[in-house]
Scaffold this active site. Structure first.
Site, short mmCIF file in Angstrom:
data_model
loop_
_atom_site.label_atom_id
_atom_site.label_comp_id
_atom_site.label_asym_id
_atom_site.label_seq_id
_atom_site.Cartn_x
_atom_site.Cartn_y
_atom_site.Cartn_z
N TRP A 321 0.85 -1.21 0.00
CA TRP A 321 0.00 0.00 0.00
C TRP A 321 0.88 1.25 0.00
O TRP A 321 0.56 2.24 -0.66
CB TRP A 321 -0.90 -0.01 1.24
CG TRP A 321 -1.77 1.21 1.36
CD1 TRP A 321 -3.03 1.37 0.89
CD2 TRP A 321 -1.43 2.45 2.00
NE1 TRP A 321 -3.50 2.63 1.17
CE2 TRP A 321 -2.53 3.31 1.86
CE3 TRP A 321 -0.30 2.91 2.67
CZ2 TRP A 321 -2.55 4.61 2.36
CZ3 TRP A 321 -0.31 4.21 3.16
CH2 TRP A 321 -1.42 5.03 3.01
N HIS A 322 2.00 1.18 0.73
CA HIS A 322 2.86 2.36 0.84
C HIS A 322 3.54 2.72 -0.47
O HIS A 322 3.83 3.88 -0.71
CB HIS A 322 3.92 2.15 1.93
CG HIS A 322 3.40 2.39 3.30
ND1 HIS A 322 2.69 1.45 3.99
CD2 HIS A 322 3.46 3.48 4.10
CE1 HIS A 322 2.34 1.95 5.17
NE2 HIS A 322 2.79 3.18 5.26
N GLY A 323 3.82 1.73 -1.28
CA GLY A 323 4.48 2.08 -2.53
C GLY A 323 4.70 0.87 -3.40
O GLY A 323 4.85 -0.26 -2.91
#
Lengths: 535, 330
Positions: A321-323
């Site tokens: 989700w973060h990257g």
């Protein structure tokens, strides 16, 4: 228009004035208009995507209401799949495509699927998750669908949260838009104070540390030892202050207008276990994963191995989700592995800790005094006999004094017990912080190769490298702001500073507010983009 | 609400008073480097035609011998180069009120400027301490930068009040000559500065790096717009405007040449000012630089000026001044 820009301050002041000037029944329309305006200042094309998400989620929620389970399932599946598809196309397509290309190439096979050149809309992960929570809540029947499209569109696009959260729930934020917000001196000033603290964290601490971190992590192979270590520790505090600062400005901005947002951080670096740290870090995301992924997967009520698998799935996905990079996936997975390991080794670690600290609690005072005498003797005669170097003698002398203090404390019974308790807590915080720091190397590195280089070259004491590009006073300032942050967190652990201040005389309060604002002006750095905008 | 506004106003006043008080109230050393700006504006006002105005940054202040150019061409010379922090937009804007038909403007900015949009930094605030009136030359882009740089200027001024100023003796207003050239560094030994060799002592890996810092291979698109708008303005005023190249410290020369060729090509293609000179010719060894990779020393200044004159001779308008001096009038 980022929060730390002059433009945002002017925008915010104008919005707040207008907000309180217009009648309540028009406020949601006004907020919707300014939220879209705010988002479109970054790129007008972003509006198309957020509007698409809003229409899909709003429509499916209305269609599934009071319908059969089958229709509900179809609707929620359509909403989730279509929204995640948008997210996938804009954020993850190229990442997976590249990874597949690498894999095929490694296997000596051809791969000809082209890359897409799409812009990554800022905040897409945040508002997609916020909108999805609404769909799932309506599907579960925990809330009624909203009839007013504009009100729902405001929930998805509310300007304080649109770029980097907190990821709000429809059950908490949406009802607030219907309530009339009166101007409240307390609320407005509390919101402004929170914003000021957010600005301080971002502009004074995070951006200051960013200068050093960016330089070292920009090309880590140029460094080894202490510069890598310093940059990594600095980054751990930078990323916290960057995101926590953003969140405080967001929460404060909403609070000024009378809206309460959910908290996102609770001093995570004081956590005593990795699991606890994740209950204090980016809380709105972690609770989202808990409610909409972990619990549906069975949560804690499954077999041990399935539970571990659930934890790994949740943390790997939270990393992703973060990257769209393997570094983030590794970071998420590593945290999952640490939590699983902590669960597996829980009893053994409790026993070891209990044995060590329990044993320390039972050490008699006389033992400390004997040890003190021995160390003092080393310090006093070690040099003459050639037994210890000057550094060793100083260390022995300091150790002797510390042991003497412990011996005296031991004679005071309860105080000694409390001290040992605090030592145990400190040890747990220390270990947790360093495990998180290990993961942070992956979070910050541009590639897994860089991360591996940092880990394998982390130790060393080549101080000349640290001072190569920075003056000593700049570095001391960086360390100073980190210490200040921790002192403030220590005070906050005992209670809200804003509440504590309310009982103080006006002069004291004003002096502190004045110092904080002047502190921002005195410590401000050239501002950098918020790290979490990339997510 | 009333209580809030009263308290907020008092608090804002306290903050504002502190900030502007620290920035603007304490006296300033009249021999500060930046004070040379007032002399340069006086030159713009008083220097008769035919004249050439050189505009740029400190590289120009340290690296141009205007007297030599005057002798070679017959033009009266004004060297407006002072500080890169003011930005190229400012360098263009500040000339506007003084430009007269028949003037020639030559820009010779450092290559770093081509990477940015031309907007200035905290120097924009610092000069208003000395010359509040200068703000009238700021364009809207620089106003925003002005506001956002107030905190940094506040910090610098506060530091200046608490600790003694460390301005070098070579960087003083009194070291500028009658053309606007800084001459304080002429004949001075080269002080140590953090070039590649310095860093290499601690990080041997740097030796293997092809560092081309401060060297873009094309001009920022936003800056091109500003430069072209300025060229159009000058054309309307009957002013000729040229752009030429600045010195570059040699360091991985093949790579530098490649970048400069690309930059030159981009300038020829997109900038509607007359570009003259050969960028590669201005790559000089470190021994010709003074205290950093932007400032030439006395020898470097002389070599650069000779080279500049040579290239000016190839441009008919720049080669020789018209015989008759035009009296000062608007």
């Amino acid at each position: 228009m980022i929060f730390t820009s002059i433009e945002y301050l002017l925008f915010f002041v104008a919005v707040v004035f207008a907000f309180f000037a217009i009648p309540h029944r028009f406020r949601w329309m006004f907020l919707l208009a300014v939220s879209y305006f705010y988002y479109m200042t970054l790129d007008p094309r972003y509006a198309i995507l957020i509007l698409t998400t809003t229409i899909i989620v709003y429509g499916t929620a209305l269609v599934m209401h009071n319908r059969s389970v089958r229709v509900k399932k179809l609707c929620v599946a359509f909403s989730v799949i279509s929204n995640l598809s948008i997210l996938f196309m804009f954020k993850y397509y190229n990442f997976f495509n590249n990874s597949l290309r690498d894999l095929f190439n490694a296997l000596g096979m051809g791969y000809h699927v082209p890359q897409l050149s799409l812009l990554l809309p800022i905040g897409i992960s945040f508002y997609t998750f916020q909108a999805l929570s609404y769909t799932i809540d309506v599907y579960r029947g925990t809330r009624e669908p909203v009839r007013n499209f504009g009100m729902f569109a405001l929930f998805v696009s509310f300007f304080p949260v649109i770029l980097s959260g907190p990821i709000e729930r429809s059950t908490t934020l949406l009802p607030q838009f219907y309530k009339k917000a009166e101007f409240s001196y307390e609320r407005v000033t509390d919101g402004l104070k929170l914003m000021a603290w957010g600005f301080f964290q971002k502009l004074v601490i995070a951006d200051r540390l960013n200068v050093y971190v960016s330089m070292v992590y920009g090309q880590p192979q140029l460094f080894k030892g202490l510069p890598l270590m310093a940059a990594t520790y600095f980054f751990v505090f930078q990323v916290y202050c960057d995101f926590s600062g953003y969140t405080d400005i967001a929460i404060g901005s909403a609070q000024v207008m009378g809206y309460d947002l959910i908290p996102n951080f609770r001093r995570p670096y004081f956590a005593q276990s990795i699991a606890e740290l994740w209950r204090r870090w980016h809380m709105s995301l972690i609770t989202w994963f808990r409610d909409y992924l972990y619990i549906p997967l069975g949560g804690n009520r499954v077999h041990r191995f399935r539970l571990y698998l659930n934890i790994l799935i949740v943390f790997t996905l939270s990393g992703l989700w973060h990257g769209a990079q393997w570094t983030f996936v590794t970071w998420g997975s590593l945290n999952g592995v640490l939590i699983v390991l902590s669960r597996i080794t829980q009893k053994a670690r409790d026993w070891i800790r209990g044995t060590i600290f329990g044993g320390l609690a039972r050490v008699p005072a006389s033992a400390y005094f004997v040890l003190c005498a021995a160390l003092t003797a080393v310090a006093a005669i070690g040099g003459a006999s050639g037994f210890a170097s000057t550094g060793g003698r100083i260390a022995a002398g300091a150790g002797g004094l510390a042991v003497l203090a412990l011996g005296i404390l031991r004679t005071r019974g309860e105080a000694y017990g409390r001290f040992i308790g605090k030592m145990q807590k400190f040890w747990m915080v220390f270990v947790t912080f360093h495990l998180f720091t290990l993961g942070a190397i992956f979070f910050r590195s541009k590639s897994l190769t860089d991360a591996w280089y940092v880990i394998t070259h982390f130790l060393g004491k080549n101080i000349a490298h640290v001072l190569l590009f920075f003056k000593i006073d700049d570095l001391l300032m960086m360390i100073g702001v980190i210490l200040l942050l921790n002192v403030i967190h220590l005070i906050q652990e005992r209670g809200s500073i804003r509440q504590m201040l309310k009982s103080k005389p006006l002069v004291v309060r004003w002096a502190l507010y004045y110092l904080m604002v002047m502190g921002i002006f005195m410590g401000i750095q050239k501002t950098a983009q918020f790290i979490y905008f990339s997510f | 609400m009333k209580e809030f506004f009263i308290k907020a106003s008092i608090f804002s006043f306290l903050i504002g008073f502190t900030i502007f008080g620290v920035i603007y109230l304490p006296p300033i050393d009249p021999d500060r480097y930046i004070m040379a700006l007032v002399d340069k504006h006086r030159l713009l006002e008083t220097t008769p035609q035919p004249r050439i105005i050189f505009a740029g940054d400190s590289g120009l202040a340290f690296g141009l011998d205007s007297r030599m150019i005057k002798r070679a061409t017959g033009y009266n010379i004004i060297n407006m180069g002072l500080h890169g922090g003011l930005g190229l937009i400012y360098s263009m804007d500040e000339l506007k009120p003084y430009l007269r038909k028949g003037d020639i403007v030559i820009f010779a900015p450092d290559y770093t400027h081509y990477m940015g949009t031309g907007i200035g930094d905290n120097t924009l605030v610092e000069v208003t301490i000395l010359f509040p009136w200068i703000i009238r030359y700021y364009s809207k882009e620089n106003y925003m930068s002005f506001i956002s740089n107030i905190p940094l200027t506040f910090q610098r001024r506060l530091r200046g009040l608490l600790f003694k100023s460390k301005e070098l003796s070579t960087h003083r207003r009194s070291k500028f000559n009658e053309f606007g050239d800084n001459e304080g560094h002429i004949g001075m030994p080269q002080p140590e500065f953090k070039g590649k060799e310095y860093i290499q002592r601690y990080l041997p890996q740097v030796a293997n790096l092809n560092i081309t810092r401060f060297l873009p291979d094309r001009v920022n698109v936003e800056l091109v717009k500003h430069l072209n708008a300025y060229a159009a303005y000058c054309a309307a005023q009957g002013v000729s405007v040229y752009i030429t190249f600045s010195p570059l410290m040699e360091n991985d020369r093949p790579n530098q040449e490649r970048m400069l060729r690309s930059l030159e090509k981009d300038m020829w293609a997109h900038i509607r000012m007359k570009v003259f000179g050969d960028a590669v010719g201005y790559i000089y060894p470190k021994k010709y630089f003074f205290d950093n990779e932007f400032h030439l020393n006395g020898t470097g200044r002389e070599i650069r000026t000779r080279m500049l004159i040579e290239t000016m001779k190839q441009v008919p308008e720049l080669a020789f001044a018209p015989k008759q001096q035009v009296p000062l009038s608007r």
